[in-house]
Scaffold this motif. Structure first.
Motif, PDB file in Angstrom:
ATOM      1  N   GLU A 199      47.300  78.121  69.112  1.00 40.77           N
ATOM      2  CA  GLU A 199      47.214  76.724  69.522  1.00 40.77           C
ATOM      3  C   GLU A 199      46.924  75.898  68.275  1.00 40.77           C
ATOM      4  O   GLU A 199      45.989  76.202  67.530  1.00 40.77           O
ATOM      5  CB  GLU A 199      46.112  76.536  70.557  1.00 40.77           C
ATOM      6  CG  GLU A 199      46.404  77.207  71.884  1.00 40.77           C
ATOM      7  CD  GLU A 199      45.327  76.967  72.924  1.00 40.77           C
ATOM      8  OE1 GLU A 199      44.282  76.374  72.569  1.00 40.77           O
ATOM      9  OE2 GLU A 199      45.522  77.365  74.074  1.00 40.77           O
ATOM     10  N   VAL A 200      47.717  74.868  68.062  1.00 41.66           N
ATOM     11  CA  VAL A 200      47.661  74.123  66.808  1.00 41.66           C
ATOM     12  C   VAL A 200      47.273  72.667  67.032  1.00 41.66           C
ATOM     13  O   VAL A 200      47.874  71.975  67.862  1.00 41.66           O
ATOM     14  CB  VAL A 200      49.032  74.171  66.084  1.00 41.66           C
ATOM     15  CG1 VAL A 200      49.003  73.313  64.819  1.00 41.66           C
ATOM     16  CG2 VAL A 200      49.401  75.609  65.735  1.00 41.66           C
ATOM     17  N   ASP A 201      46.254  72.218  66.296  1.00 44.84           N
ATOM     18  CA  ASP A 201      45.959  70.797  66.152  1.00 44.84           C
ATOM     19  C   ASP A 201      46.618  70.316  64.869  1.00 44.84           C
ATOM     20  O   ASP A 201      46.805  71.095  63.921  1.00 44.84           O
ATOM     21  CB  ASP A 201      44.447  70.542  66.025  1.00 44.84           C
ATOM     22  CG  ASP A 201      43.670  70.990  67.248  1.00 44.84           C
ATOM     23  OD1 ASP A 201      44.268  71.042  68.328  1.00 44.84           O
ATOM     24  OD2 ASP A 201      42.473  71.291  67.100  1.00 44.84           O
ATOM     25  N   VAL A 202      46.970  69.046  64.816  1.00 43.73           N
ATOM     26  CA  VAL A 202      47.484  68.457  63.584  1.00 43.73           C
ATOM     27  C   VAL A 202      46.600  67.271  63.210  1.00 43.73           C
ATOM     28  O   VAL A 202      46.399  66.358  64.022  1.00 43.73           O
ATOM     29  CB  VAL A 202      48.948  68.008  63.719  1.00 43.73           C
ATOM     30  CG1 VAL A 202      49.425  67.356  62.421  1.00 43.73           C
ATOM     31  CG2 VAL A 202      49.845  69.204  64.052  1.00 43.73           C
ATOM     32  N   ALA A 203      46.054  67.312  61.997  1.00 39.26           N
ATOM     33  CA  ALA A 203      45.240  66.211  61.482  1.00 39.26           C
ATOM     34  C   ALA A 203      46.113  65.361  60.563  1.00 39.26           C
ATOM     35  O   ALA A 203      46.705  65.875  59.618  1.00 39.26           O
ATOM     36  CB  ALA A 203      44.025  66.749  60.736  1.00 39.26           C
ATOM     37  N   VAL A 204      46.198  64.078  60.853  1.00 37.99           N
ATOM     38  CA  VAL A 204      47.061  63.152  60.117  1.00 37.99           C
ATOM     39  C   VAL A 204      46.196  62.316  59.181  1.00 37.99           C
ATOM     40  O   VAL A 204      45.192  61.727  59.591  1.00 37.99           O
ATOM     41  CB  VAL A 204      47.841  62.243  61.088  1.00 37.99           C
ATOM     42  CG1 VAL A 204      48.733  61.272  60.317  1.00 37.99           C
ATOM     43  CG2 VAL A 204      48.678  63.096  62.042  1.00 37.99           C
ATOM     44  N   TYR A 205      46.588  62.279  57.913  1.00 38.52           N
ATOM     45  CA  TYR A 205      45.810  61.592  56.877  1.00 38.52           C
ATOM     46  C   TYR A 205      46.236  60.132  56.751  1.00 38.52           C
ATOM     47  O   TYR A 205      47.431  59.827  56.726  1.00 38.52           O
ATOM     48  CB  TYR A 205      46.014  62.309  55.541  1.00 38.52           C
ATOM     49  CG  TYR A 205      45.207  61.749  54.386  1.00 38.52           C
ATOM     50  CD1 TYR A 205      43.845  62.001  54.278  1.00 38.52           C
ATOM     51  CD2 TYR A 205      45.826  60.992  53.398  1.00 38.52           C
ATOM     52  CE1 TYR A 205      43.108  61.517  53.204  1.00 38.52           C
ATOM     53  CE2 TYR A 205      45.103  60.503  52.323  1.00 38.52           C
ATOM     54  CZ  TYR A 205      43.742  60.760  52.238  1.00 38.52           C
ATOM     55  OH  TYR A 205      43.018  60.273  51.177  1.00 38.52           O
ATOM     56  N   HIS A 206      45.242  59.242  56.666  1.00 42.24           N
ATOM     57  CA  HIS A 206      45.503  57.820  56.500  1.00 42.24           C
ATOM     58  C   HIS A 206      44.814  57.331  55.233  1.00 42.24           C
ATOM     59  O   HIS A 206      43.588  57.411  55.116  1.00 42.24           O
ATOM     60  CB  HIS A 206      44.972  57.023  57.692  1.00 42.24           C
ATOM     61  CG  HIS A 206      45.672  57.328  58.978  1.00 42.24           C
ATOM     62  ND1 HIS A 206      46.818  56.697  59.384  1.00 42.24           N
ATOM     63  CD2 HIS A 206      45.388  58.234  59.953  1.00 42.24           C
ATOM     64  CE1 HIS A 206      47.208  57.169  60.551  1.00 42.24           C
ATOM     65  NE2 HIS A 206      46.356  58.110  60.915  1.00 42.24           N
TER      66      HIS A 206
END
Length: 377
Positions: A317-324
């Motif tokens: 199961e994969v979470d994706v963290a998006v960088y801002h």
């Protein structure tokens, strides 16, 4: 029943399967058709080897396009040997089981450098090649060289187990199935490739008629000889042990974008998806969850449980963290951050991300983020 109960009908069964193949052989880009085989024409060993490696745990329908692409890029084994491993892995992306691609490239280089580009013709010598196991060696020997070898893939395993109602559960039943296939396999005699054609005939019947679910027994040329069909329960064979529940692992990918480009890394050469381009991640593995720590400090937005992906022995199961951030990432990048180690960043244009050769797991995540809109809250 065990192999001791195999009847004397094997020659009749073999003849019917072989005759069925003459009129019903699938046309495949690596295959020599029966009328050609009858004239003593053998397929290119490079084609047979490449297709058999691709077909390991993969369907023909999925493999055909990949095979055509590989042959277009690398028409000979010398061409494949001269290719960069990264290009081979990128061309393989989506086919899965990426160790096959690395072994494919290694084997090509070995054949070119050590064997002057010529495949060995015997099963014993084929087994010495990098990444070539017992099944692949037998298939190449039989199909490419017409040698008598006992070829048993998953389709043949199912067909033979049903023909003789072999009740020993797998993997123990594999021995009995091989003995039965040995009894069915014709001798290598005359100019026609009887052994290779018979093996491919059995593969075709297993793939299109003697299917795992809802077999089309009325179309089978050897239905009258099939013990499992006579019992009324062909789907019970081959007998398989109970499935074990797969453990569920958790991992996190990191989406870092700047100036229309997405940051990718090359995964370590060993381990799962080795040497493939991918998003940075948190070192998830088959035996553990990832640590979740991002590779650099900044504003991160978490997309939880964005992708579920099944491997052979576990699910992820994969979470994706998006960088801002508006900062220049190249100036602040920590080369020793989590999920990167000493690997150098690769900035890939997002509008050509399909060309990056990402493994299916990572491409799923990319497509989900792009589909959701990267900058939406």
């Amino acid at each position: 029943m065990g192999v001791d109960k195999i009847s004397g009908e094997t020659r009749n069964i073999t003849a019917k399967i072989s005759a069925h193949y003459v009129d019903n052989a699938r046309e495949l880009p690596w295959r020599i058709m029966p009328h050609q085989s009858a004239d003593g024409i053998l397929p290119d060993p490079y084609y047979v080897w490449l297709s058999e490696v691709m077909l390991q745990q993969t369907t023909v329908a999925a493999v055909v396009a990949y095979f055509v692409k590989f042959i277009r890029h690398w028409p000979t084994i010398a061409d494949l040997a001269a290719a960069d491993e990264a290009d081979v892995l990128a061309a393989w992306a989506g086919l899965g089981y990426y160790a096959r691609a690395r072994n494919l490239h290694k084997c090509a280089r070995y054949i070119v450098s050590e064997l002057d580009g010529a495949f060995p013709a015997t099963e014993a010598d084929l087994l010495k090649l990098p990444g070539v196991g017992a099944y692949t060696a037998a298939a190449i020997a039989a199909i490419a060289f017409g040698a008598r070898a006992i070829v048993v893939d998953a389709n043949i395993e199912r067909l033979v187990a049903r023909l003789f109602a072999i009740d020993t559960p797998l993997p123990g039943g594999k021995k009995d199935i091989r003995i039965a296939m040995d009894a069915l396999t014709p001798d290598a005699e005359g100019k026609a490739n009887k052994v290779g054609d018979f093996a491919q005939a059995c593969m075709d019947i297993g793939a299109g008629i003697c299917t795992a679910k809802s077999p089309k027994c009325s179309l089978c040329p050897v239905q009258i000889h099939c013990v499992a069909h006579a019992r009324g329960n062909p789907e019970l064979h081959p007998v398989k042990p109970p499935k074990k529940a797969k453990p569920i692992r958790k991992g996190r990918f990191f989406w870092i974008e700047q100036d229309g480009k997405l940051l990718l890394v090359t995964r370590p050469p060993t381990g799962m998806l080795g040497s493939m381009r991918a998003l940075p991640d948190d070192d998830w593995a088959a035996g553990k969850d990832g640590h979740g720590q991002p590779p650099l400090t900044g504003g991160w937005q978490l997309r939880e449980n964005l992708v579920q992906h099944s491997f052979t022995h576990f699910s992820l199961e994969v979470d994706v963290a998006v960088y801002h951030s508006d900062k220049n990432i190249n100036k602040t990048w920590d080369n020793h951050g989590a999920g990167l180690g000493s690997r150098k960043p690769i900035w890939w244009p997002i509008d050509t991300i399909e060309d990056a050769g990402l493994p299916t797991l990572y491409l799923k995540a990319v497509n989900r983020i792009l589909g959701q809109g990267k900058r939406k809250d």
